[in-house]
Design a protein around this motif. Structure first.
Motif, PDB file in Angstrom:
ATOM      1  N   PRO A  83      -3.346  -6.932  -1.691  1.00 52.75           N
ATOM      2  CA  PRO A  83      -3.977  -6.654  -2.988  1.00 52.75           C
ATOM      3  C   PRO A  83      -4.455  -5.215  -3.141  1.00 52.75           C
ATOM      4  CG  PRO A  83      -4.793  -8.704  -2.058  1.00 52.75           C
ATOM      5  CD  PRO A  83      -3.967  -8.063  -0.992  1.00 52.75           C
ATOM      6  N   PHE A  84      -4.749  -4.535  -2.017  1.00 54.15           N
ATOM      7  CA  PHE A  84      -5.236  -3.153  -2.088  1.00 54.15           C
ATOM      8  C   PHE A  84      -4.121  -2.132  -1.914  1.00 54.15           C
ATOM      9  CE2 PHE A  84      -9.538  -4.787  -0.388  1.00 54.15           C
ATOM     10  CZ  PHE A  84      -9.939  -5.103  -1.681  1.00 54.15           C
ATOM     11  N   ARG A  85      -2.891  -2.582  -1.971  1.00 65.10           N
ATOM     12  CA  ARG A  85      -1.766  -1.647  -1.820  1.00 65.10           C
ATOM     13  C   ARG A  85      -1.773  -0.644  -2.981  1.00 65.10           C
ATOM     14  NH1 ARG A  85       3.998  -3.846   0.124  1.00 65.10           N
ATOM     15  NH2 ARG A  85       4.863  -1.885   0.897  1.00 65.10           N
ATOM     16  N   GLY A  86      -1.752   0.638  -2.615  1.00 63.46           N
ATOM     17  CA  GLY A  86      -1.678   1.690  -3.616  1.00 63.46           C
ATOM     18  C   GLY A  86      -2.967   1.962  -4.360  1.00 63.46           C
ATOM     19  N   VAL A  87      -4.070   1.342  -3.951  1.00 64.82           N
ATOM     20  CA  VAL A  87      -5.345   1.550  -4.639  1.00 64.82           C
ATOM     21  C   VAL A  87      -5.845   2.976  -4.389  1.00 64.82           C
ATOM     22  CG1 VAL A  87      -7.789   0.870  -4.650  1.00 64.82           C
ATOM     23  CG2 VAL A  87      -6.005  -0.871  -4.641  1.00 64.82           C
ATOM     24  N   ASP A  88      -6.437   3.579  -5.429  1.00 64.14           N
ATOM     25  CA  ASP A  88      -6.971   4.937  -5.283  1.00 64.14           C
ATOM     26  C   ASP A  88      -8.040   4.972  -4.190  1.00 64.14           C
ATOM     27  OD1 ASP A  88      -5.382   5.776  -7.312  1.00 64.14           O
ATOM     28  OD2 ASP A  88      -6.959   5.773  -8.862  1.00 64.14           O
ATOM     29  N   GLY A  89      -7.932   5.974  -3.365  1.00 64.39           N
ATOM     30  CA  GLY A  89      -8.923   6.157  -2.312  1.00 64.39           C
ATOM     31  C   GLY A  89      -8.629   5.375  -1.049  1.00 64.39           C
ATOM     32  N   ALA A  90      -7.574   4.558  -1.056  1.00 60.54           N
ATOM     33  CA  ALA A  90      -7.272   3.747   0.127  1.00 60.54           C
ATOM     34  C   ALA A  90      -6.503   4.540   1.180  1.00 60.54           C
ATOM     35  CB  ALA A  90      -6.473   2.509  -0.266  1.00 60.54           C
ATOM     36  N   ASN A  91      -5.953   5.671   0.786  1.00 56.65           N
ATOM     37  CA  ASN A  91      -5.234   6.549   1.721  1.00 56.65           C
ATOM     38  C   ASN A  91      -4.114   5.824   2.468  1.00 56.65           C
ATOM     39  OD1 ASN A  91      -7.069   8.604   1.061  1.00 56.65           O
ATOM     40  ND2 ASN A  91      -8.501   7.940   2.670  1.00 56.65           N
ATOM     41  N   GLY A  92      -3.487   4.874   1.782  1.00 54.20           N
ATOM     42  CA  GLY A  92      -2.343   4.163   2.372  1.00 54.20           C
ATOM     43  C   GLY A  92      -2.726   3.110   3.401  1.00 54.20           C
ATOM     44  N   GLU A  93      -4.028   2.800   3.566  1.00 46.85           N
ATOM     45  CA  GLU A  93      -4.494   1.847   4.584  1.00 46.85           C
ATOM     46  C   GLU A  93      -3.818   0.483   4.445  1.00 46.85           C
ATOM     47  OE1 GLU A  93      -6.785   0.423   7.828  1.00 46.85           O
ATOM     48  OE2 GLU A  93      -6.789   2.479   7.049  1.00 46.85           O
ATOM     49  N   TRP A  94      -3.571   0.065   3.187  1.00 48.64           N
ATOM     50  CA  TRP A  94      -3.050  -1.289   2.980  1.00 48.64           C
ATOM     51  C   TRP A  94      -1.639  -1.265   2.383  1.00 48.64           C
ATOM     52  CZ3 TRP A  94      -8.241  -0.061   1.812  1.00 48.64           C
ATOM     53  CH2 TRP A  94      -9.168  -0.640   2.684  1.00 48.64           C
ATOM     54  N   ASP A  95      -0.921  -0.183   2.618  1.00 48.87           N
ATOM     55  CA  ASP A  95       0.438  -0.077   2.072  1.00 48.87           C
ATOM     56  C   ASP A  95       1.441  -0.719   3.030  1.00 48.87           C
ATOM     57  OD1 ASP A  95      -0.752   1.212   0.028  1.00 48.87           O
ATOM     58  OD2 ASP A  95       0.107   3.193   0.435  1.00 48.87           O
ATOM     59  N   TYR A  96       1.337  -2.014   3.191  1.00 51.50           N
ATOM     60  CA  TYR A  96       2.274  -2.731   4.073  1.00 51.50           C
ATOM     61  C   TYR A  96       2.616  -4.071   3.441  1.00 51.50           C
ATOM     62  CZ  TYR A  96      -2.238  -4.695   5.644  1.00 51.50           C
ATOM     63  OH  TYR A  96      -3.492  -5.252   5.692  1.00 51.50           O
ATOM     64  N   ASP A  97       3.706  -4.656   3.920  1.00 44.29           N
ATOM     65  CA  ASP A  97       4.150  -5.959   3.426  1.00 44.29           C
ATOM     66  C   ASP A  97       3.352  -7.074   4.068  1.00 44.29           C
ATOM     67  OD1 ASP A  97       6.041  -4.735   1.884  1.00 44.29           O
ATOM     68  OD2 ASP A  97       7.692  -5.031   3.302  1.00 44.29           O
ATOM     69  N   VAL A  98       3.176  -8.148   3.307  1.00 41.78           N
ATOM     70  CA  VAL A  98       2.460  -9.334   3.775  1.00 41.78           C
ATOM     71  C   VAL A  98       3.452 -10.496   3.805  1.00 41.78           C
ATOM     72  CG1 VAL A  98       0.616 -10.975   3.270  1.00 41.78           C
ATOM     73  CG2 VAL A  98       0.266  -8.526   2.848  1.00 41.78           C
ATOM     74  N   PRO A  99       3.832 -10.976   4.991  1.00 49.89           N
ATOM     75  CA  PRO A  99       4.816 -12.051   5.068  1.00 49.89           C
ATOM     76  C   PRO A  99       4.231 -13.414   4.687  1.00 49.89           C
ATOM     77  CG  PRO A  99       4.021 -11.532   7.258  1.00 49.89           C
ATOM     78  CD  PRO A  99       3.396 -10.521   6.334  1.00 49.89           C
ATOM     79  N   MET A 100       5.122 -14.297   4.250  1.00 57.96           N
ATOM     80  CA  MET A 100       4.756 -15.698   4.014  1.00 57.96           C
ATOM     81  C   MET A 100       5.190 -16.484   5.252  1.00 57.96           C
ATOM     82  SD  MET A 100       3.513 -16.218   0.853  1.00 57.96           S
ATOM     83  CE  MET A 100       4.036 -17.786   0.219  1.00 57.96           C
TER      84      MET A 100
END
Length: 988
Positions: free
Chosen positions: A334-351
């Motif tokens: 949910p935080f992918r690409g959020v401003d200020g996140a500095n890419g912390e959560w730019d990863y895929d989430v598997p099912m």
């Protein structure tokens, strides 16, 4: 029956009757007198003198150590009294029953108290030198041990109080370390990084037994996990997306009560057995976070509750979604690409598929943060690898429950604050989810939530490096009789080696051991026995040489602990002292975590049962006895520890008791004002009343206690005390030359002997099975019904008025002596003070004590079933007679039963013959009685439960004997004025 005072105009024969003589007071005065008996037992060394008895089979109850922290509560009293009843009864049945009391001295509760003292003074514990801090903890424990010891002794508990065991004694600390190093050597110890129950307030991992559950209000959120764009999906995912529609409005919806874990999310789990559907949102209420036209995948069973919570006014189910389709999808954090996140959560989430997912609540999908939940972690172990490169453990939460400073958006924010209250982390995450467009709905839920039993603060699951014992690792240690793993050995011990009281205890511990994960041994605290091991610098936990396994090093550590205690581990230069000449100290790091305090108490069998002179030959206990909570505490940890170092359970028997509740069945709480302090009960009633409450209760379930219950207990005590007073009063001056052999006794006395033979079997069997309630109720009924209401009532006349040389009186006094020796010893394990008082009234002397005596053997030939059947019939008929006379007494026709001479009509010829074979008037305490087979007239008195018997009331003929009060025709015709034949002969 004789009179205490004669009629005013009659001769005074008061000095010629043998009224009871005893110094045994009617009023016990237990609170004032009990301390004197305690001092006396200590002075004459009762416990030590019992150990001097030779040739006795040992019986050892191993004491589960109470914690050296605070005054005793009623649960402590229940536990220690039960233990004392076991020890005393086993001893008096011929065993050498040893009891070494002990104390748990290490661990968080004491450390927490010292920290509280520091905080009150404005000091910081972390700035204090470790050894100095530990010594303050030791001193604190010592103070409470002395207080608790005196409080336990005041309960009348026997044991080796002069030499108890302490887990902080140097030898104990050395053995605990030695037992730990056995796990180092057998390969079952490993360091792993996995989520454990963690207290941010106390900054340490907690054992399951240190966790309690309370209602807690949590934030609850429904969160969108967007499906990634088709171009980023695998081919099968593209096909699914093509069937689903516009990917820009499609999400999988999760639900959680721990919003703070969202930054640690690495996967979403589903259950292939659950029915899922694709839903499109229609109209929504004002201020709703849901969006018209968006598409969501949720469990069908939960759809209505989800849309209601999200204020969705209409929705449409578009199609089924299969497990294969879910598996093919990939989500975005949910935080992918959020401003200020500095890419912390730019990863895929598997099912990922998971059996732990249910559709009982939530959405049918489980947000998975492997670092903060056991189910999540287990799923991580199954799927981690190159196929899921983004499925990683996270290290975002610090020991104090704050996010790491470097975490974007949330760095430094607290989940739980130092005072145990909620920090800002949850709200911050919720706000950020709303900002990112991922929040579908929010709310609050009240549910049962884990808290620390010490600080009472909420806990979290936190991923942290800890030391574990692998309970499913195959051990090649030569102790495989009951299995090659700790779990197998424990389960086999439970099933094959241990007797459980009550039997349900077996199932409870079995299910816990069967399902439990590996044992977390390490704690990030200061007061305890350290994990005495060294790790190789630069090595990984999975490397074969990561842990130093060296017997010579282990021996040095143990020797140092024996000499200086575990504090020596924290002295500068100890590593060099332990390793030099064996390995290069510079290549190793010393571990400074301390052992789980349950490992301390779980090891007590080694330094108490195995090592002490008053231990056991095989290092095993006959019995462990604690509350039901110890299935996940001491019984559990002792089992695991011993199965790893001895190959089996350290006990042959386990007894569990319930908790103490107030009179209404509510849990005791200081805030409710319904607690019952043992010190207060002792101060008002005496310890024997508290002990009697334990004996009268069914300890296998929760026990109630309060003012009204204690009043009832005190009433039972008074009735029993009166029984013992009657015995003492009528045994005054009893000499051996009076004794009558059983064969020469009247039937009534032989019936009492028969009852004693029956009771001897019941009492011994009951004590052997720890059935104290059954033993006491049996003896109490015997005393109040068979003795007071029957035997004593009948024999008062003979005891008071027969000649000292009369066979009947001598036989009665012989039976009273026999009763005395059995009742005092049978009841001594329960009423320790009162039975000592009774005993000393007959057998005074500095060295005398009932607690030095065994229960006397009861001859089997006292059993006489035909006689018992006969007297059962006599007592039934007697019951009809006494009931008939009671009606006349109530109507004031007579004042006493001796004024009556009833006619008893009996249909059964055999019963009638039995009645005629004894002096039935004596048995009914009437002056005369007529027995007849004639049909009972209509006006006769009957009892429905005794058919075939009718009683017609008649007054006795004659004058009243001024010595025994019987109304007989011959009174006044003898040399001594106003006497009957019997009394005249006695007067000579």
């Amino acid at each position: 029956m004789c009179a205490d005072t004669p009629e005013k105009t009659a001769p005074d024969y008061r000095d010629t009757v043998f009224l009871p003589e005893t110094d045994f007071p009617m009023r016990a005065g237990l609170p004032q007198r009990e301390p004197d008996w305690l001092a006396r037992w200590e002075r004459i060394g009762v416990y030590d003198r019992l150990r001097e008895k030779e040739g006795r089979a040992p019986f050892t109850l191993h004491d589960g150590p109470p914690y050296a922290n605070g005054h005793l509560h009623i649960g402590h009293a229940l536990n220690k009294v039960l233990k004392d009843m076991v020890v005393r009864s086993q001893q008096m049945m011929g065993k050498d029953a040893r009891y070494v009391p002990g104390w748990d001295c290490h661990g968080l509760p004491i450390e927490w108290k010292i920290e509280e003292q520091y905080r009150a003074k404005g000091l910081n514990k972390d700035e204090v030198e470790t050894v100095a801090f530990r010594q303050e903890c030791r001193k604190f424990a010592e103070g409470w041990i002395d207080i608790q010891r005196e409080e336990f002794k005041r309960l009348g508990v026997t044991g080796n109080w002069a030499d108890p065991y302490l887990t902080m004694a140097y030898h104990a600390e050395a053995v605990i370390a030695e037992e730990f190093m056995k796990f180092v050597m057998n390969g079952s110890l490993y360091q792993g990084s996995k989520p454990v129950m963690w207290s941010p307030v106390e900054k340490t991992a907690l054992a399951e037994a240190e966790v309690e559950y309370h209602d807690h209000t949590s934030h609850t959120i429904w969160v969108r996990f967007p499906v990634v764009a088709p171009e980023n999906l695998a081919p099968e995912g593209e096909d699914v997306m093509a069937r689903m529609g516009d990917p820009n409005v499609l999400s999988v919806l999760i639900w959680t009560t721990t919003p703070w874990t969202i930054p640690q999310n690495r996967a979403v789990a589903f259950n292939p057995e659950i029915a899922y559907g694709l839903y499109e949102v229609g109209a929504v209420a004002e201020n709703a976070s849901a969006k018209t036209g968006e598409k969501l995948i949720v469990a069908d069973k939960l759809a209505e509750s989800i849309f209601t919570a999200a204020k969705v006014e209409s929705h449409t189910r578009l199609r089924d979604v299969s497990a294969e389709e879910l598996r093919a999808l990939t989500l975005s954090h949910p935080f992918r690409g959020v401003d200020g996140a500095n890419g912390e959560w730019d990863y895929d989430v598997p099912m990922l598929p998971g059996d732990h997912v249910t559709d009982d609540a939530g959405t049918g999908f489980v947000h998975t943060a492997p670092s903060h939940g056991d189910d999540d972690y287990q799923l991580f172990l199954r799927f981690q690898g190159p196929n899921y490169p983004d499925l990683q453990m996270t290290y975002n939460v610090e020991p104090d429950g704050t996010y790491r400073i470097s975490l974007p958006l949330f760095g430094g924010q607290a989940i739980i604050q130092p005072d145990g209250k909620e920090g800002p982390a949850n709200v911050s995450v919720i706000k950020q989810l709303a900002y990112a467009g991922a929040l579908f709905a929010k709310g609050k839920v009240k549910h049962s939530y884990p808290h620390s039993w010490r600080s009472k603060a909420p806990l979290i699951y936190r991923n942290t490096p800890q030391w574990f014992v692998a309970i499913d690792k195959s051990l090649d240690d030569g102790m495989g009789t009951y299995g090659d793993t700790i779990r197998k050995r424990a389960l086999n011990s439970i099933n094959q080696l241990v007797e459980w009281t009550p039997a349900t205890g077996r199932n409870r511990l079995h299910s816990m051991i069967e399902a439990r994960p590996d044992w977390v041994l390490s704690r990030q605290r200061a007061w305890g026995v350290p994990l005495t091991c060294f790790v190789k610098k630069g090595a990984q936990p999975t490397d074969a040489d990561f842990l130093l396994r060296n017997p010579e090093v282990n021996a040095r550590i143990k020797a140092a602990f024996e000499a200086e205690g575990a504090d020596v581990w924290y002295v500068q230069g100890f590593k060099e002292k332990a390793l030099s000449g064996i390995v290069d100290p510079s290549e190793y790091e010393q571990v400074f975590d301390i052992l789980d305090v349950w490992f301390d108490s779980g090891s007590t069998h080694a330094f108490v049962l195995r090592d002490r002179p008053d231990g056991t030959e095989d290092g095993l206990a006959d019995l462990y006895l604690e509350g039901t909570d110890q299935h996940r505490g001491w019984f559990h940890s002792s089992m695991l520890q011993s199965c790893g170092t001895k190959g089996r359970a350290p006990y042959r028997g386990v007894l569990t008791h319930g908790f103490t509740l107030d009179e209404k069945g509510m849990k005791m709480s200081k805030s409710l004002g319904n607690t019952v302090a043992p010190q207060e009960v002792i101060g008002e009633y005496g310890a024997d009343i508290l002990r009697l409450w334990v004996a009268q209760s069914d300890y296998t379930v929760d026990l109630r206690i309060g003012k009204e219950i204690l009043k009832g207990t005190a009433d039972s005590y008074r009735r029993l005390r009166n029984t013992m007073r009657f015995l003492l009063g009528n045994l005054a001056g009893f000499a051996e030359e009076e004794r009558v052999a059983p064969a020469d006794m009247p039937e009534l006395e032989r019936w009492v002997l028969h009852r004693l033979a029956e009771l001897d079997h019941v009492v011994r069997k009951g004590y052997a099975k720890y059935d104290f309630q059954g033993v006491f109720q049996t003896l109490f009924t015997f005393c109040t019904v068979d003795l007071s209401a029957v035997y004593f009532d009948i024999r008062k006349d003979a005891l008071y008025c027969d000649a000292p040389t009369a066979l009947r009186r001598r036989a009665a006094r012989t039976v009273l002596d026999i009763l005395f020796h059995r009742l005092t010893t049978w009841l001594a394990p329960i009423l320790v003070f009162t039975m000592e008082e009774v005993w000393l009234c007959r057998f005074p002397g500095e060295a005398s004590s009932v607690h030095l005596i065994d229960m006397p053997e009861t001859p089997a030939d006292w059993l006489d079933e035909p006689l018992a059947r006969k007297w059962d019939a006599l007592r039934r008929v007697r019951r009809v007679v006494t009931a008939a006379l009671e009606i006349q007494r109530t109507a004031k026709v007579i004042g006493a039963s001796l004024e009556a001479a009833p006619v008893v009509h009996v249909e059964d010829a055999e019963v009638l013959a039995a009645l005629k074979s004894v002096d039935f008037a004596d048995i009914c305490i009437t002056s005369d009685i007529q027995l007849t087979a004639d049909p009972a007239p209509e006006e006769s008195f009957r009892l429905p439960e005794v058919p075939g018997v009718g009683v017609v009331f008649e007054k006795a003929d004659g004058e009243k004997c001024q010595r025994c009060w019987k109304i007989l025709p011959d009174v006044g015709s003898h040399a001594h004025a106003g006497t009957c034949h019997r009394c005249n002969d006695v007067l000579g």
